[in-house]
Design a protein around this motif. Structure first.
Motif, PDB file in Angstrom:
ATOM      1  N   ILE A  31       0.716  -1.212  -0.435  1.00 36.77           N
ATOM      2  CA  ILE A  31       0.047   0.070   0.125  1.00 36.77           C
ATOM      3  C   ILE A  31       0.976   0.943   0.194  1.00 36.77           C
ATOM      4  N   LYS A  32       2.130   1.579   0.744  1.00 37.21           N
ATOM      5  CA  LYS A  32       2.834   2.331   1.424  1.00 37.21           C
ATOM      6  C   LYS A  32       3.565   2.355  -0.610  1.00 37.21           C
ATOM      7  N   GLY A  33       3.748   4.189  -0.592  1.00 42.88           N
ATOM      8  CA  GLY A  33       4.492   4.173  -1.668  1.00 42.88           C
ATOM      9  C   GLY A  33       4.165   3.273  -3.212  1.00 42.88           C
ATOM     10  N   ALA A  34       3.747   1.792  -3.450  1.00 43.77           N
ATOM     11  CA  ALA A  34       2.346   1.411  -4.747  1.00 43.77           C
ATOM     12  C   ALA A  34       1.306   1.675  -4.775  1.00 43.77           C
ATOM     13  N   THR A  35       0.623   2.268  -3.979  1.00 46.86           N
ATOM     14  CA  THR A  35      -0.817   2.803  -4.438  1.00 46.86           C
ATOM     15  C   THR A  35      -0.999   4.292  -3.948  1.00 46.86           C
ATOM     16  N   LEU A  36      -2.193   5.131  -4.443  1.00 47.83           N
ATOM     17  CA  LEU A  36      -2.249   6.149  -4.435  1.00 47.83           C
ATOM     18  C   LEU A  36      -3.600   6.613  -4.070  1.00 47.83           C
ATOM     19  N   SER A  37      -3.982   7.554  -2.955  1.00 51.15           N
ATOM     20  CA  SER A  37      -5.710   7.570  -3.060  1.00 51.15           C
ATOM     21  C   SER A  37      -5.659   9.014  -4.120  1.00 51.15           C
ATOM     22  N   LEU A  38      -6.984   9.159  -4.007  1.00 51.80           N
ATOM     23  CA  LEU A  38      -7.934  10.054  -4.935  1.00 51.80           C
ATOM     24  C   LEU A  38      -6.718  11.361  -4.980  1.00 51.80           C
ATOM     25  N   ASN A  39      -7.298  12.040  -3.811  1.00 50.21           N
ATOM     26  CA  ASN A  39      -6.067  13.439  -3.270  1.00 50.21           C
ATOM     27  C   ASN A  39      -4.799  13.420  -3.657  1.00 50.21           C
ATOM     28  N   SER A  40      -4.036  12.261  -3.292  1.00 53.62           N
ATOM     29  CA  SER A  40      -2.555  12.545  -3.703  1.00 53.62           C
ATOM     30  C   SER A  40      -2.057  12.089  -5.063  1.00 53.62           C
ATOM     31  N   ALA A  41      -2.909  11.326  -5.520  1.00 48.50           N
ATOM     32  CA  ALA A  41      -2.717  11.170  -7.380  1.00 48.50           C
ATOM     33  C   ALA A  41      -2.702  12.503  -7.538  1.00 48.50           C
ATOM     34  N   ILE A  42      -3.941  13.638  -6.847  1.00 44.99           N
ATOM     35  CA  ILE A  42      -4.380  14.376  -7.515  1.00 44.99           C
ATOM     36  C   ILE A  42      -3.185  15.492  -7.605  1.00 44.99           C
ATOM     37  N   ALA A  43      -2.827  15.719  -6.247  1.00 41.34           N
ATOM     38  CA  ALA A  43      -2.183  16.615  -5.619  1.00 41.34           C
ATOM     39  C   ALA A  43       0.030  16.196  -6.108  1.00 41.34           C
ATOM     40  N   GLU A  44      -0.233  14.581  -6.601  1.00 39.95           N
ATOM     41  CA  GLU A  44       1.206  14.240  -6.586  1.00 39.95           C
ATOM     42  C   GLU A  44       1.427  14.849  -8.164  1.00 39.95           C
ATOM     43  N   TYR A  45       0.337  14.253  -9.207  1.00 41.61           N
ATOM     44  CA  TYR A  45       0.921  14.576 -10.286  1.00 41.61           C
ATOM     45  C   TYR A  45      -0.447  15.902 -11.579  1.00 41.61           C
ATOM     46  N   GLY A  46      -1.396  16.539 -10.694  1.00 38.84           N
ATOM     47  CA  GLY A  46      -1.848  17.826 -11.557  1.00 38.84           C
ATOM     48  C   GLY A  46      -2.606  16.985 -12.333  1.00 38.84           C
ATOM     49  N   ILE A  47      -3.287  16.056 -11.819  1.00 41.20           N
ATOM     50  CA  ILE A  47      -4.216  15.806 -12.848  1.00 41.20           C
ATOM     51  C   ILE A  47      -5.928  15.844 -12.384  1.00 41.20           C
ATOM     52  N   SER A  48      -6.658  16.135 -12.606  1.00 41.24           N
ATOM     53  CA  SER A  48      -8.624  16.085 -12.039  1.00 41.24           C
ATOM     54  C   SER A  48      -8.889  14.340 -11.805  1.00 41.24           C
ATOM     55  N   ARG A  49     -10.325  15.072 -10.355  1.00 45.43           N
ATOM     56  CA  ARG A  49     -10.520  13.585 -10.724  1.00 45.43           C
ATOM     57  C   ARG A  49     -10.970  13.267 -12.446  1.00 45.43           C
ATOM     58  N   ALA A  50     -11.674  14.339 -12.964  1.00 43.00           N
ATOM     59  CA  ALA A  50     -12.183  13.934 -14.150  1.00 43.00           C
ATOM     60  C   ALA A  50     -11.202  12.169 -15.114  1.00 43.00           C
ATOM     61  N   ASP A  51      -9.604  12.952 -14.651  1.00 34.62           N
ATOM     62  CA  ASP A  51      -8.838  12.341 -15.432  1.00 34.62           C
ATOM     63  C   ASP A  51      -8.472  10.183 -14.512  1.00 34.62           C
ATOM     64  N   LEU A  52      -9.311  10.566 -13.656  1.00 37.62           N
ATOM     65  CA  LEU A  52      -9.330   9.263 -12.846  1.00 37.62           C
ATOM     66  C   LEU A  52     -10.583   8.588 -12.705  1.00 37.62           C
ATOM     67  N   GLU A  53     -11.919   8.975 -14.155  1.00 42.33           N
ATOM     68  CA  GLU A  53     -13.022   7.578 -13.758  1.00 42.33           C
ATOM     69  C   GLU A  53     -12.671   7.323 -14.795  1.00 42.33           C
ATOM     70  N   ASP A  54     -11.834   6.083 -15.153  1.00 45.59           N
ATOM     71  CA  ASP A  54     -12.194   5.384 -15.751  1.00 45.59           C
ATOM     72  C   ASP A  54     -10.912   4.323 -15.421  1.00 45.59           C
ATOM     73  N   VAL A  55      -9.338   4.943 -14.391  1.00 45.50           N
ATOM     74  CA  VAL A  55      -8.712   4.162 -13.638  1.00 45.50           C
ATOM     75  C   VAL A  55      -9.003   3.191 -12.182  1.00 45.50           C
ATOM     76  N   PRO A  56      -8.764   2.144 -12.681  1.00 45.58           N
ATOM     77  CA  PRO A  56      -9.583   0.891 -11.793  1.00 45.58           C
ATOM     78  C   PRO A  56      -8.986   1.338 -10.532  1.00 45.58           C
ATOM     79  N   CYS A  57     -10.164   1.130  -9.127  1.00 45.51           N
ATOM     80  CA  CYS A  57      -9.957   1.441  -8.084  1.00 45.51           C
ATOM     81  C   CYS A  57     -10.310  -0.131  -7.124  1.00 45.51           C
ATOM     82  N   THR A  58      -9.555   0.462  -5.700  1.00 43.25           N
ATOM     83  CA  THR A  58     -10.316  -0.523  -4.554  1.00 43.25           C
ATOM     84  C   THR A  58     -10.082   0.353  -3.704  1.00 43.25           C
ATOM     85  N   TRP A  59     -11.778  -0.530  -3.061  1.00 42.80           N
ATOM     86  CA  TRP A  59     -12.421   0.791  -2.424  1.00 42.80           C
ATOM     87  C   TRP A  59     -12.353   0.048  -1.163  1.00 42.80           C
ATOM     88  N   ARG A  60     -11.286   1.081  -0.180  1.00 42.31           N
ATOM     89  CA  ARG A  60     -10.794   1.172   1.443  1.00 42.31           C
ATOM     90  C   ARG A  60     -11.922   1.774   2.224  1.00 42.31           C
TER      91      ARG A  60
END
Length: 293
Positions: A31-60
């Motif tokens: 989990i640490k380093g290999a995975t990202l939360s939604l907010n972490s992905a947006i902050a680290e890579y400068g993308i938006s929520r819409a860019d992650l709509e089609d990206v597979p995810c696991t709910w925690r």
């Protein structure tokens, strides 16, 4: 510290095994380093929520709140896709990376400059400061090896000086000398204070040459990096502002549905899904909750 204590974590746990269970659980390390939360992905890579709509995810789930968790490799693929399709995003990302590299180059240049100045000052004064006996930190006796190195003396120069004996290495007695007497012997040997200072300068030039050359090389490399990146940063300042404005306007929120006066949360599950599918699941879950009422 429960669950087997510190020894359980370090040694695998001979007690209840709680520490060993945490240490050996692969999901904790993945989990640490290999995975990202939604907010972490947006902050680290400068993308938006819409860019992650089609990206597979696991709910925690944490304290009853569900959140999506993405594989970093999937997020990187989404970033690469947006970079290829959106020139504005690619340009803004390049400007951001250049600014980061420029800041690192400035920091490296400042560090290298300080080190070079420090070494050159030490060579200039011959490392003489503190050897005169005026430094309160040098009041005790010095062992023979340090005395010869600091004051540029040899065994014959130490004869006749007051010496005390202590326990040395391998059972041998150590010889210890007073700094004041060592200074007088050094000045007498090298032609007074000026001669001793010049002797120390030559010694410092020889012993610190390797460090000085290394830090001068680092300073030159940092200067070259600053000279290369500074014009790019100033040239793209306006482009960075426009890209940031465009990126912020492109952020869209995932619609959330509410039922029974409260927000519906996506159920915690390990089945990969997407943000769009999660929104549909939230709506269906809210309808069921409302019907149940």
């Amino acid at each position: 510290m429960g669950w087997g204590g510190r020894s359980a974590i370090r040694k695998g746990g001979r007690g209840r095994g709680g520490g060993a269970h945490i240490l050996n659980n692969p999901s904790v390390h993945q989990i640490k380093g290999a995975t990202l939360s939604l907010n972490s992905a947006i902050a680290e890579y400068g993308i938006s929520r819409a860019d992650l709509e089609d990206v597979p995810c696991t709910w925690r789930s944490c304290h009853g709140n569900s959140y999506p968790l993405y594989q970093r490799s999937d997020v990187l693929a989404a970033v690469a896709n947006k970079r290829a399709c959106d020139p504005t995003f690619a340009s803004a990302e390049k400007v951001k990376q250049d600014a980061k590299e420029l800041a690192a180059a400035h920091a490296a240049l400042a560090e290298a400059t300080d080190k070079v100045n420090e070494i050159e000052a030490s060579i200039l004064n011959g490392g003489y400061l503190g050897l005169t006996g005026t430094n309160l930190s040098i009041r005790e006796r010095l062992p023979k090896t340090d005395a010869k190195s600091l004051y540029c003396l040899d065994d014959s120069d130490l004869r006749g000086l007051s010496v005390t004996y202590g326990r040395g290495m391998m059972g041998n007695a150590s010889e210890n000398y007073l700094p004041e007497e060592l200074l007088r012997a050094a000045e007498a040997k090298h032609g007074g204070p000026a001669g001793f200072l010049e002797r120390r300068r030559k010694q410092q030039q020889r012993t610190r040459k390797k460090d000085l050359d290394e830090w001068k090389g680092k300073r030159a490399s940092a200067q070259a990096a600053v000279a290369r990146l500074a014009p790019l940063s100033s040239r793209n300042a306006g482009g960075a502002a426009a890209a940031a404005s465009s990126s912020s306007s492109a952020v869209t929120l995932v619609p959330s549905s509410s039922g029974g006066g409260g927000k519906a949360k996506a159920p915690a599950t390990s089945t990969p899904t997407t943000v769009g599918e999660a929104a549909a699941k939230k709506s269906a879950f809210a309808v069921l909750m409302k019907t149940g009422e």
